[in-house]
Design an enzyme around this catalytic site. Sequence first.
Site, PDB file in Angstrom:
ATOM      1  N   LYS A 105       0.840  -1.237  -0.011  1.00  0.00           N
ATOM      2  CA  LYS A 105       0.002   0.267  -0.023  1.00  0.00           C
ATOM      3  C   LYS A 105       0.825   1.154  -0.111  1.00  0.00           C
ATOM      4  O   LYS A 105       2.006   1.205   0.508  1.00  0.00           O
ATOM      5  CB  LYS A 105      -0.863  -0.146   1.386  1.00  0.00           C
ATOM      6  CG  LYS A 105      -2.090   1.120   1.411  1.00  0.00           C
ATOM      7  CD  LYS A 105      -2.754   0.796   2.489  1.00  0.00           C
ATOM      8  CE  LYS A 105      -3.766   1.933   2.538  1.00  0.00           C
ATOM      9  NZ  LYS A 105      -4.766   1.543   3.906  1.00  0.00           N
ATOM     10  N   SER A 200      -9.387   1.573   2.122  1.00  0.00           N
ATOM     11  CA  SER A 200      -8.105   1.931   1.432  1.00  0.00           C
ATOM     12  C   SER A 200      -7.172   1.336   1.027  1.00  0.00           C
ATOM     13  O   SER A 200      -6.440   1.643   0.403  1.00  0.00           O
ATOM     14  CB  SER A 200      -7.750   3.056   2.692  1.00  0.00           C
ATOM     15  OG  SER A 200      -7.156   2.500   3.568  1.00  0.00           O
ATOM     16  N   SER A 222     -10.023  -1.268   6.497  1.00  0.00           N
ATOM     17  CA  SER A 222      -9.153  -1.124   5.241  1.00  0.00           C
ATOM     18  C   SER A 222      -8.412  -2.280   4.807  1.00  0.00           C
ATOM     19  O   SER A 222      -7.846  -2.393   3.940  1.00  0.00           O
ATOM     20  CB  SER A 222      -8.464   0.127   5.368  1.00  0.00           C
ATOM     21  OG  SER A 222      -9.329   1.312   5.243  1.00  0.00           O
TER      22      SER A 222
END
Length: 566
Positions: A105, A200, A222
């Site tokens: 990420k 996310s 997330s």
Amino acid sequence: MRTIVGALLLVFIAAGLVAAQGSRRPPFTVVEASIAEMQAAMKDGRATSRSIVTEYLSRIATFEDTLHAALAVNPRALAEADERDRERAAGKIRGPLHGIPIALKDNVHTTDMPTTGGALAFAGYVPPYEATLTANLRAAGAIIIAKTGMTELANWVAGAPTAMPTNYNAVGGFGFNPYDPRRDPRPAGDGRPVLATGGSSSGIGTSANLWAANVGTETSGSILSPSNQNMLAGIKPTVGRVSRYGVIPISADQDTPGPLARTVADAAIMLGALEGAAPDPNDPATKTCTPPPARDYTRFLRRDGLRGTRIGIPRAFFYDRAAVPGAVEPRGGLAPDQSKLMAEVIDVLKREGAVVVDPADIPSIVDKDPQQNYARWGICSGANNARGSDADCSIAFKYGMKRDFNKWLASLGSSAPVKSLTELREWNTAHKNAGSLKYGQSNLDISDEMDVERDRARYEADRAKDIRLSATHGIDEVMKAQKLDALLFPGGSGAALAARPGYPTVIVPAGFIPNTLTPPTPGFNPKPSPYGAAFTGLACSEPKLIEIAYAFEQATKSRVPPNLGK
């Protein structure tokens, strides 16, 4: 053509990959291959790390324009693959991820690629130090192939009145779900996907076989939500199980990195690689849990792991609508198709020998005292919960963001593009015409109005209430009273409850449900949405949760790869 694809083609050309590596196609394909299968193929000579990276890079180049899965691709991925291959030939295997391409990420520090958090102010920014988890992955032999798309700053930029959609960021725009990679066709649309990609941490590329697995981060959903939406196995660890040092924060109270993978086995391998052998001096929370011997979570992959296991069904609110003190109408509950699928999940658990305790309601959900009812105690977010309008919600997020984001910026030293949350907000406002504020920044605004010293007492009181309602009078109470090993939540619905005390959850694909558009668009047929089964336990219970999730996965084999035409 997006910039990233053009950069990839340059990488291919520079590496001499364009029609120069021979005419015979490698006998091994990465599509739906597990980490164990990749390792076996490299061991017996059917594949090399270079051939695996090459195939993944080719898939990124093929599908990136459709999916928008990556914000950056490692230009040295092939060189690193060659190095792993030389090490293997010399008899040196670093660890269980030796030669395996993994994505991070884009809020996780790397010093060979930018770390932007999706914020335009950080576009192109390369931090001065590497995240502890990045170093751990490299020590296990992983090749960091790419940085994934994400909701900007982990979805703490814009709340009400114009909330930022999941998987949008100012650097790369929207990400698209491989199970229906089309834009929402409704006239009022803003370009968002017709099928949400979840929270996310993008699981897009892992599901689409653009890399072997990826690392996400979760503050409240997330990891679990994108795993749910992209038909992945995800592990949201106990807060502190994996170091947060070198990860752009929302709040240290709840932030945790964790793996998203196509199988529970791959997620278990990833968790062991992410976790440090000893506590990280840069993250005191890493003293919370003791790793298993050799950090080997694969020892918990037991096909009969459900036999005799006690699993609770929190019916009220999470499955069935529930009365909430002071509310006119009941809240929560599942849609009929979700309810049907979860009934099938429960039948599997029983068939596999689990003891299902139904109902096993969360005490704070059914408590008739408004001050002791979890459903009445939300997280302050958006302009509606600015100072003076935040008495009935927890300020833990907006306070934690001010405290921890400024600490993170200070750790960057002179290289930091902005020096404080205030400067970031000012930068965003000054660059609005460049696209920095498509949805505003109401969450950043309400965080920045916090005074870390003056508001400490209120924060501590709210944080204590968070723990009381979610854990002490919540998960802890029901699990201890019913002697449960885990609670079963539909999809990502239990994420916020478990996130507040930092408890672990493992989610596994369970099937599909309809993606119903409201209002519908005549002539447009949305494709079904993946849906998962999530198993939550007490702190440091990852070994048992992995055991449960693996047994369920093996009994159902529910993952279906996305049909992308290749």
